[in-house]
Design a protein around this motif. Structure first.
Motif, short mmCIF file in Angstrom:
data_model
loop_
_atom_site.label_atom_id
_atom_site.label_comp_id
_atom_site.label_asym_id
_atom_site.label_seq_id
_atom_site.Cartn_x
_atom_site.Cartn_y
_atom_site.Cartn_z
N MET A 1 0.85 -1.20 0.00
CA MET A 1 0.00 0.00 0.00
C MET A 1 0.88 1.24 0.00
SD MET A 1 -2.86 1.21 2.78
CE MET A 1 -1.63 1.69 3.99
N HIS B 1 0.95 5.14 0.96
CA HIS B 1 0.23 6.17 1.69
C HIS B 1 0.09 7.43 0.84
CE1 HIS B 1 0.34 3.72 5.21
NE2 HIS B 1 1.66 3.77 5.33
N GLU C 1 -4.16 7.98 6.38
CA GLU C 1 -3.08 7.21 5.77
C GLU C 1 -3.60 6.07 4.89
OE1 GLU C 1 -0.73 5.62 8.88
OE2 GLU C 1 -2.24 4.20 9.58
N VAL C 2 -4.87 5.65 5.08
CA VAL C 2 -5.41 4.60 4.21
C VAL C 2 -6.43 5.17 3.22
CG1 VAL C 2 -5.06 2.83 5.96
CG2 VAL C 2 -7.27 4.01 5.84
N SER C 3 -6.58 6.48 3.19
CA SER C 3 -7.65 7.08 2.38
C SER C 3 -7.28 7.14 0.91
CB SER C 3 -7.95 8.50 2.88
OG SER C 3 -6.89 9.37 2.59
N ARG D 1 -1.08 1.04 -5.49
CA ARG D 1 -1.29 1.96 -4.38
C ARG D 1 -2.30 1.42 -3.37
NH1 ARG D 1 -3.07 7.02 -7.91
NH2 ARG D 1 -4.18 5.26 -8.87
N PHE D 2 -3.21 0.55 -3.83
CA PHE D 2 -4.35 0.21 -2.99
C PHE D 2 -4.62 -1.30 -2.83
CE2 PHE D 2 -5.29 4.57 -3.00
CZ PHE D 2 -5.31 5.06 -4.30
N ASN E 1 -4.68 -2.30 0.68
CA ASN E 1 -5.27 -1.31 1.58
C ASN E 1 -6.37 -1.98 2.40
OD1 ASN E 1 -7.20 0.86 2.42
ND2 ASN E 1 -5.80 2.19 1.28
#
Length: 354
Positions: free
Chosen positions: A1, A3, A73-75, A97-98, A101
């Protein structure tokens, strides 16, 4: 992930957010209406007005989601704020990126995300208007444009709220204050009226949408039953529309929808109402029109589409029905659909009355 990075103007951005004094305020119907419209236009089960604070994203309005906030931070929205422009993630599981997540691997199981930034007059991105789905997908160009337009309406609403609060705080002379307050209230009402119109209008074709058409159908049917007046309903479907998208691309498909909408609107004038019913399907209610006259009008409309001078060659099939004693809206739709099915089955580019 990965951030979300901090914007280079983070301190200024946070100051801009604080100016609105909106964090942790109660829900407001005006913001709730905007996420409902965004969700409806984009066809997603979830939509949010998300504001990015120091360590959290807080939701001023939300549809389809229980949480009031999540860690920054996980948005996903934190990435939009850092970019300062719209971000679309068709499949979060395929995005480095996700993909790991916790909002993807756990509740609410995000797979699709699209967010448009909320940008103030100073150019600071303070949050997003976003739509979310639990299955991979994408946005049509008109849906992205609508999402961006609605994000500007969210920002305009925040500006009006801030102006209203500042007037209350600073103005001491009652007469001048009331005059200014009334002006801002009128602006807000005008904006809400525009949004209400948008919620009843198909963003691509400019025709009434299914929601608006349903209300008009109820009114027309009640009038027909009360006065014994004739009424007809037509459901219109573009023939082989999937092939247009597959062979020529979705922009050509969008152009075809606009072309058909223009042709139908020119043929069915008031008091008839033409609407985009969904996808490549349109519907027309014809108050005060007999079955025979409706057949003639529908044939003219079918020919108008076929011989429309612009765009790709296209034809339509039409299912038609006239109101009968004791009819419900559902019964009319069922019969018109039956006629449409028969028109498709027997060769397309025709009108079949059921």
């Amino acid at each position: 992930m990965i951030h979300p990075p901090l914007p280079t103007n983070e301190d200024e951005r946070l100051s801009a957010l604080r100016r609105y004094q909106i964090l942790d305020t109660p829900a407001e119907e005006a913001y709730d209406d905007l996420v409902t419209i965004a969700s409806g236009i984009c066809g997603t089960p979830m939509a949010l007005v998300s504001l990015i604070d120091v360590e959290r994203q807080w939701f001023k309005a939300r549809a389809g989601l229980d949480a009031a906030q999540t860690p920054r931070e996980v948005s996903f929205c934190g990435h939009v704020v850092a970019r300062g422009r719209t971000m679309v993630v068709p499949d979060a599981m395929q995005d480095p990126r996700f993909h790991d997540n916790p909002l993807v691997t756990g509740d609410p199981s995000i797979r699709f995300y699209a967010g448009a930034p909320l940008v103030d007059s100073g150019g600071h991105a303070i949050g997003t208007l976003c739509v979310i789905d639990t299955v991979p997908r994408d946005l049509e160009p008109f849906q992205q444009r609508a999402l961006e337009s609605l994000s500007r309406q969210v920002m305009a609403l925040m500006e009006l709220r801030a102006a209203h609060r500042e007037l209350q705080h600073h103005l001491s002379e009652r007469e001048w204050y009331e005059r200014q307050l009334d002006q801002h209230q009128q602006q807000l009402q005008a904006r809400n009226a525009e949004l209400t119109l948008e919620s009843l209008t198909d963003a691509l074709t400019g025709l009434p949408n299914r929601r608006a058409f349903a209300a008009r159908m109820e009114q027309a049917l009640a009038h027909a039953h009360a006065g014994g007046a004739p009424m007809a309903l037509a459901i219109i479907d573009i023939d082989h529309f999937k092939q247009i998208n597959d062979l020529h691309g979705h922009p050509a498909g969008d152009d075809t929808l606009v072309k058909v909408a223009r042709a139908l609107a020119a043929q069915f004038t008031a008091p008839s109402v033409v609407a985009r019913f969904g996808g490549e399907e349109f519907a027309v209610v014809l108050p005060g029109v007999t079955a025979e006259a409706a057949q003639v009008q529908c044939d003219h409309a079918r020919e108008a589409v076929e011989w429309f001078p612009d765009g790709l060659p296209v034809t339509v099939s039409i299912g038609l029905t006239a109101v009968q004693s004791g009819d419900t809206v559902s019964a009319l739709y069922t019969r018109a659909d039956r006629g449409l099915y028969e028109a498709k089955r027997t060769g397309r580019n025709r009108v079949v009355a059921a």
